[in-house]
Design a protein around this motif. Structure first.
Motif, mmCIF file in Angstrom:
data_model
loop_
_atom_site.group_PDB
_atom_site.id
_atom_site.type_symbol
_atom_site.label_atom_id
_atom_site.label_comp_id
_atom_site.label_asym_id
_atom_site.label_seq_id
_atom_site.Cartn_x
_atom_site.Cartn_y
_atom_site.Cartn_z
ATOM 1 N N LEU A 82 0.819 -1.212 0.000
ATOM 2 C CA LEU A 82 0.000 0.000 0.000
ATOM 3 C C LEU A 82 0.852 1.261 0.000
ATOM 4 C CD1 LEU A 82 -2.860 -1.172 2.361
ATOM 5 C CD2 LEU A 82 -2.934 -0.884 -0.125
ATOM 6 N N SER A 83 2.001 1.229 0.647
ATOM 7 C CA SER A 83 2.906 2.382 0.609
ATOM 8 C C SER A 83 3.448 2.598 -0.797
ATOM 9 C CB SER A 83 4.063 2.197 1.591
ATOM 10 O OG SER A 83 3.588 2.219 2.913
ATOM 11 N N SER A 84 3.745 1.511 -1.489
ATOM 12 C CA SER A 84 4.210 1.621 -2.873
ATOM 13 C C SER A 84 3.120 2.208 -3.752
ATOM 14 C CB SER A 84 4.636 0.246 -3.413
ATOM 15 O OG SER A 84 5.723 -0.258 -2.676
ATOM 16 N N TRP A 85 1.908 1.695 -3.603
ATOM 17 C CA TRP A 85 0.798 2.223 -4.391
ATOM 18 C C TRP A 85 0.565 3.704 -4.086
ATOM 19 C CZ3 TRP A 85 -1.676 2.517 -8.525
ATOM 20 C CH2 TRP A 85 -2.875 3.217 -8.603
ATOM 21 N N ARG A 86 0.637 4.068 -2.814
ATOM 22 C CA ARG A 86 0.441 5.465 -2.417
ATOM 23 C C ARG A 86 1.467 6.367 -3.104
ATOM 24 N NH1 ARG A 86 1.566 6.238 3.619
ATOM 25 N NH2 ARG A 86 3.633 5.829 2.806
ATOM 26 N N SER A 87 2.709 5.923 -3.151
ATOM 27 C CA SER A 87 3.759 6.718 -3.795
ATOM 28 C C SER A 87 3.531 6.841 -5.295
ATOM 29 C CB SER A 87 5.131 6.092 -3.529
ATOM 30 O OG SER A 87 5.425 6.137 -2.160
ATOM 31 N N LEU A 88 3.218 5.724 -5.939
ATOM 32 C CA LEU A 88 2.954 5.753 -7.384
ATOM 33 C C LEU A 88 1.744 6.623 -7.702
ATOM 34 C CD1 LEU A 88 3.584 2.012 -8.236
ATOM 35 C CD2 LEU A 88 4.890 3.961 -9.106
ATOM 36 N N TYR A 89 0.693 6.452 -6.944
ATOM 37 C CA TYR A 89 -0.533 7.223 -7.136
ATOM 38 C C TYR A 89 -0.239 8.711 -7.011
ATOM 39 C CZ TYR A 89 -5.289 8.897 -6.299
ATOM 40 O OH TYR A 89 -6.474 9.570 -6.367
ATOM 41 N N GLY A 90 0.496 9.077 -5.982
ATOM 42 C CA GLY A 90 0.828 10.483 -5.769
ATOM 43 C C GLY A 90 1.636 11.058 -6.914
ATOM 44 N N GLN A 91 2.643 10.342 -7.365
ATOM 45 C CA GLN A 91 3.483 10.809 -8.469
ATOM 46 C C GLN A 91 2.643 11.019 -9.724
ATOM 47 O OE1 GLN A 91 6.873 11.484 -8.517
ATOM 48 N NE2 GLN A 91 6.719 12.073 -10.664
ATOM 49 N N ILE A 92 1.812 10.049 -10.037
ATOM 50 C CA ILE A 92 1.001 10.130 -11.254
ATOM 51 C C ILE A 92 -0.046 11.233 -11.141
ATOM 52 C CG2 ILE A 92 -0.659 8.882 -12.695
ATOM 53 C CD1 ILE A 92 1.000 6.316 -11.949
ATOM 54 N N GLY A 98 -1.218 18.444 -13.299
ATOM 55 C CA GLY A 98 -0.394 19.598 -13.627
ATOM 56 C C GLY A 98 0.217 20.321 -12.445
ATOM 57 N N HIS A 99 0.338 19.658 -11.303
ATOM 58 C CA HIS A 99 0.886 20.331 -10.122
ATOM 59 C C HIS A 99 2.380 20.626 -10.242
ATOM 60 C CE1 HIS A 99 -2.808 20.202 -7.869
ATOM 61 N NE2 HIS A 99 -2.941 18.929 -8.162
ATOM 62 N N PHE A 100 3.085 19.903 -11.086
ATOM 63 C CA PHE A 100 4.512 20.156 -11.280
ATOM 64 C C PHE A 100 4.762 21.125 -12.443
ATOM 65 C CE2 PHE A 100 5.573 15.853 -9.298
ATOM 66 C CZ PHE A 100 5.965 16.421 -8.108
ATOM 67 N N ALA A 101 3.787 21.275 -13.316
ATOM 68 C CA ALA A 101 3.960 22.140 -14.479
ATOM 69 C C ALA A 101 3.898 23.588 -14.021
ATOM 70 C CB ALA A 101 2.870 21.848 -15.495
ATOM 71 N N PRO A 102 4.595 24.509 -14.609
ATOM 72 C CA PRO A 102 5.554 24.337 -15.702
ATOM 73 C C PRO A 102 6.982 24.134 -15.216
ATOM 74 C CG PRO A 102 5.176 26.662 -15.377
ATOM 75 C CD PRO A 102 4.347 25.936 -14.344
ATOM 76 N N LEU A 103 7.167 23.897 -13.923
ATOM 77 C CA LEU A 103 8.527 23.761 -13.390
ATOM 78 C C LEU A 103 9.250 22.522 -13.900
ATOM 79 C CD1 LEU A 103 7.796 24.797 -9.702
ATOM 80 C CD2 LEU A 103 8.759 26.200 -11.537
ATOM 81 N N PHE A 104 8.498 21.428 -14.109
ATOM 82 C CA PHE A 104 9.090 20.194 -14.596
ATOM 83 C C PHE A 104 8.424 19.828 -15.914
ATOM 84 C CE2 PHE A 104 9.555 19.932 -9.993
ATOM 85 C CZ PHE A 104 10.879 19.561 -9.856
#
Length: 133
Positions: A82-92, A98-104
Motif C-alpha cells: 500500500l505504501s508503494s501504491w500510495r507513492s505511485l498514485y501520488g506521483q502520477i 499539472g501540479h509540477f507544471a511548468p517547473l518540470f
C-alpha cells in the motif's frame, strides 16, 4: 474517461453512496495491484515490519484490508504494497493534474527516481533498469 474519475474520489455529495463507491474502487484496484504484489512477495520477500511491531491500529487496518479485498499478504507486506501504491498514485496524480507544471517539463526522471526508491526499499534495486532511450 476523465482523469479525475480515475485519480479523484467520489464526491461526498453522493451521501451514503460515497462510501460504497469508494469501497468498490478500492476493491477493484486491489484486484489489479494485489495479485501482482503477491507474486512479487512470493518470489522475492523483502524486509517488513513484524506483526507484533506494528502499531495496533495499523495492524488492524491491514487485517481488515486483507479480509475485505482478499489480498493474501502478511500485514507487514501489506504495508509495503500500500505504501508503494500510495507513492505511485501520488506521483502520477501530481503529474496528471499539472501540479509540477511548468517547473518540470519532463516527469520521467522523477518517476524513475521514485521507482528506484521503491525497489531499493524492497531490496530489489539491482533489478531496477530504467527504460532504454
Amino acid at each position: 474517461m476523465p482523469v479525475n474519475l480515475l485519480f479523484g474520489t467520489p464526491s461526498t455529495a453522493a451521501g451514503d453512496a460515497h462510501g460504497e463507491l469508494t469501497s468498490a474502487c478500492v476493491r477493484r484496484l486491489a484486484a489489479v495491484w494485489g495479485p501482482i504484489f503477491v507474486e512479487l512477495w512470493t518470489e522475492r520477500r523483502c524486509p517488513v515490519l513484524a506483526k507484533e511491531d506494528m502499531e495496533p491500529r495499523l495492524r488492524q487496518q491491514m487485517q481488515d484490508y486483507r479480509i475485505d479485498t482478499g489480498v493474501d499478504l502478511p500485514p507487514g507486506a501489506m504495508v509495503v504494497m500500500l505504501s508503494s501504491w500510495r507513492s505511485l498514485y501520488g506521483q502520477i496524480a501530481l503529474e496528471e493534474f499539472g501540479h509540477f507544471a511548468p517547473l518540470f517539463s519532463d516527469q520521467e526522471p522523477m518517476f524513475e527516481l521514485l521507482m528506484l526508491d521503491l525497489m531499493r526499499g524492497m531490496g530489489l534495486q539491482h533489478q531496477c533498469q530504467p527504460p532504454a532511450r
